[in-house]
Design an enzyme around this catalytic site. Structure first.
Site, PDB file in Angstrom:
ATOM      1  N   ASP A  45      38.114  10.071  37.411  1.00  0.00           N
ATOM      2  CA  ASP A  45      37.866   8.774  36.784  1.00  0.00           C
ATOM      3  C   ASP A  45      37.720   8.912  35.272  1.00  0.00           C
ATOM      4  OD1 ASP A  45      35.387   9.990  36.742  1.00  0.00           O
ATOM      5  OD2 ASP A  45      34.315   8.361  37.739  1.00  0.00           O
ATOM      6  N   SER A  46      37.735  10.149  34.786  1.00  0.00           N
ATOM      7  CA  SER A  46      37.785  10.396  33.338  1.00  0.00           C
ATOM      8  C   SER A  46      39.047   9.794  32.730  1.00  0.00           C
ATOM      9  CB  SER A  46      37.727  11.899  33.049  1.00  0.00           C
ATOM     10  OG  SER A  46      38.665  12.615  33.842  1.00  0.00           O
ATOM     11  N   ASP A  84      38.817  11.179  42.510  1.00  0.00           N
ATOM     12  CA  ASP A  84      37.476  10.642  42.273  1.00  0.00           C
ATOM     13  C   ASP A  84      37.310   9.284  42.944  1.00  0.00           C
ATOM     14  OD1 ASP A  84      35.642  12.223  40.933  1.00  0.00           O
ATOM     15  OD2 ASP A  84      36.496  11.808  38.961  1.00  0.00           O
ATOM     16  N   LYS A 113      36.121  13.049  45.665  1.00  0.00           N
ATOM     17  CA  LYS A 113      34.920  13.536  44.980  1.00  0.00           C
ATOM     18  C   LYS A 113      34.019  12.350  44.671  1.00  0.00           C
ATOM     19  CE  LYS A 113      34.856  14.915  40.573  1.00  0.00           C
ATOM     20  NZ  LYS A 113      33.793  14.027  39.985  1.00  0.00           N
ATOM     21  N   GLU A 182      28.062  19.892  36.619  1.00  0.00           N
ATOM     22  CA  GLU A 182      28.430  19.527  35.251  1.00  0.00           C
ATOM     23  C   GLU A 182      27.243  19.556  34.300  1.00  0.00           C
ATOM     24  OE1 GLU A 182      30.608  15.955  32.676  1.00  0.00           O
ATOM     25  OE2 GLU A 182      30.645  15.897  34.872  1.00  0.00           O
TER      26      GLU A 182
END
EC number: 2.1.2.11
Length: 267
Positions: A45-46, A84, A113, A182
């Site tokens: 989703d980045s 994602d 994810k 992360e």
């Protein structure tokens, strides 16, 4: 290269072989990756920030994810494709979570994810029960940056460290096949990695995880901002800018198009 599966990820942890992943959001990137020995692709989703210019990942929709997942899948990469689950696609109810995970799987994702730890136990369990592999994501979880007061490193306080360990163990028990860690301290990531039997994939959490993942735009030097934990392996942004300037100059000077670039009836 044979198709990578979640079993290959688990075997790599057993053999102490590093798992290496990158994000990809389009057909050209996925096609190039398909010709490498990379283990996995994350359609993250980045993409909201690095491709669509959004302020954060909260604005990414299921529609966005499906469009970009479709593009990656069409490249037919042998790498494991993880997609994602975007904000509010799995938090509202277990039913919605399973439905949306199934939609991503139908569009070609090998796994999904989702962000969150202990609080996502039942969601992870339900998605796995439906037959869809789940990759967890703990530490800095961008979809929850408002709750933690911004983008910051987690695990400094003993309470935070204990919660991260608890989150990892809970996700493993719920059936996750791996976990992204992360932006936490390397010693915390090491403790987590040694305390669970499923692979950990680090981004900004040091060298002790079972694998690493980077945003492809950071690796290629295409990002407006490169975080401290990412390494720029090439300045593609500069190369592209110079290529465009060369094109502008050649058109102005009459050098392009050359004879090899067009057809003439009298030739």
């Amino acid at each position: 290269m044979e198709k990578v599966t979640i079993r290959d990820f688990l075997k790599k942890k057993e053999k102490k072989e590093k798992i290496i992943m990158l994000t990809a959001y389009d057909y050209p990137s996925a096609k190039i990756i398909s010709q490498t020995n990379l283990d996995g692709i994350l359609v993250g989703d980045s993409l909201g920030m690095v491709v669509l210019g959004k302020e954060n990942t909260l604005k990414v929709t299921m529609r966005d994810m499906l469009i970009h997942l479709d593009a990656v899948v069409k490249a037919k990469p042998p790498q494991l494709i993880v997609a994602d689950m975007p904000f509010l696609s799995y938090e509202t109810s277990i039913k919605d979570a399973v439905k949306n995970a199934g939609l991503l799987a139908r569009h070609g994702a090998d796994a999904v994810k989702l962000e969150g730890g202990e609080e996502m136990r039942d969601v992870v369990r339900a998605i796995v029960r439906a037959g869809i592999p789940v990759m967890g994501h703990i530490g800095l979880t961008p979809q929850r940056f408002l709750r933690i007061g911004g983008y910051r490193i987690l695990g400094k306080r003993e309470k935070e460290e204990e919660q991260l360990l608890k989150d990892a163990k809970t996700l493993e028990e719920a059936g996750a096949f791996s976990i992204v860690i992360e932006n936490t301290y390397s010693d915390v990531a090491k403790k987590i990695t040694e305390s669970i039997s499923i692979p950990t994939i680090c981004i900004g959490a040091g060298p002790y995880c079972d694998g690493q993942i980077l945003v492809i735009h950071d690796l290629l030097g295409l990002s407006d901002f490169t975080p401290y934990f990412a390494k720029k392996y090439i300045d593609l942004r500069g190369l592209i800018r110079r290529a465009i300037e060369d094109y502008i100059s050649e058109v102005k000077e009459g050098k392009f198009p050359g004879k090899e670039h067009y057809k003439s009836r009298d030739s």
